[in-house]
Design a protein around this motif. Sequence first.
Motif, PDB file in Angstrom:
ATOM      1  N   GLU A  34       4.221  -4.288  -9.095  1.00 56.05           N
ATOM      2  CA  GLU A  34       5.425  -3.477  -8.940  1.00 56.05           C
ATOM      3  C   GLU A  34       5.257  -2.370  -7.896  1.00 56.05           C
ATOM      4  O   GLU A  34       6.203  -2.011  -7.207  1.00 56.05           O
ATOM      5  N   GLU A  35       4.067  -1.804  -7.815  1.00 53.66           N
ATOM      6  CA  GLU A  35       3.784  -0.714  -6.885  1.00 53.66           C
ATOM      7  C   GLU A  35       2.515  -1.036  -6.098  1.00 53.66           C
ATOM      8  O   GLU A  35       1.413  -0.674  -6.522  1.00 53.66           O
ATOM      9  N   PRO A  36       2.657  -1.714  -4.944  1.00 54.30           N
ATOM     10  CA  PRO A  36       1.469  -2.069  -4.156  1.00 54.30           C
ATOM     11  C   PRO A  36       0.691  -0.824  -3.727  1.00 54.30           C
ATOM     12  O   PRO A  36       1.285   0.220  -3.436  1.00 54.30           O
ATOM     13  N   GLY A  37      -0.627  -0.943  -3.705  1.00 52.74           N
ATOM     14  CA  GLY A  37      -1.483   0.149  -3.287  1.00 52.74           C
ATOM     15  C   GLY A  37      -1.589   0.236  -1.774  1.00 52.74           C
ATOM     16  O   GLY A  37      -0.988  -0.551  -1.027  1.00 52.74           O
ATOM     17  N   LEU A  38      -2.367   1.199  -1.305  1.00 55.46           N
ATOM     18  CA  LEU A  38      -2.525   1.430   0.130  1.00 55.46           C
ATOM     19  C   LEU A  38      -3.073   0.210   0.860  1.00 55.46           C
ATOM     20  O   LEU A  38      -2.633  -0.106   1.969  1.00 55.46           O
ATOM     21  N   ALA A  39      -4.033  -0.481   0.267  1.00 53.79           N
ATOM     22  CA  ALA A  39      -4.628  -1.658   0.916  1.00 53.79           C
ATOM     23  C   ALA A  39      -3.573  -2.743   1.112  1.00 53.79           C
ATOM     24  O   ALA A  39      -3.458  -3.318   2.203  1.00 53.79           O
ATOM     25  N   ALA A  40      -2.795  -3.035   0.086  1.00 50.90           N
ATOM     26  CA  ALA A  40      -1.766  -4.071   0.186  1.00 50.90           C
ATOM     27  C   ALA A  40      -0.698  -3.694   1.204  1.00 50.90           C
ATOM     28  O   ALA A  40      -0.247  -4.534   1.989  1.00 50.90           O
ATOM     29  N   LEU A  41      -0.302  -2.429   1.222  1.00 47.49           N
ATOM     30  CA  LEU A  41       0.704  -1.979   2.181  1.00 47.49           C
ATOM     31  C   LEU A  41       0.186  -2.066   3.618  1.00 47.49           C
ATOM     32  O   LEU A  41       0.912  -2.475   4.525  1.00 47.49           O
ATOM     33  N   ALA A  42      -1.078  -1.687   3.820  1.00 42.17           N
ATOM     34  CA  ALA A  42      -1.667  -1.748   5.161  1.00 42.17           C
ATOM     35  C   ALA A  42      -1.783  -3.192   5.650  1.00 42.17           C
ATOM     36  O   ALA A  42      -1.433  -3.495   6.794  1.00 42.17           O
ATOM     37  N   VAL A  43      -2.255  -4.085   4.796  1.00 43.44           N
ATOM     38  CA  VAL A  43      -2.382  -5.493   5.172  1.00 43.44           C
ATOM     39  C   VAL A  43      -1.009  -6.083   5.472  1.00 43.44           C
ATOM     40  O   VAL A  43      -0.835  -6.804   6.460  1.00 43.44           O
TER      41      VAL A  43
END
Length: 84
Positions: A17-26
Amino acid sequence: MDDAYLCNKFTMKGSYEEPGLAALAVDEILSISEKMGKSITISFYEIFQDHVYDLLDPKQQEVQILENGQGKIQLKGLSQVRYI
């Protein structure tokens, strides 16, 4: 594991539901490469207590850390995924 580690891990990985920084960056990197018509190769790893773990390997095996003659660090056994 302490609370700070778990909090940091959630910040980096997040949830569905709330992607973290790593997922958002990728996601951003893959989006840019797609717009530019470029392919990229990625690896994903975690460093925890002086150990490196491959996050693309479902078994999360520990990766060997090697240093070559020029002092360059290499991660032996780290998975790579090519995105076209």
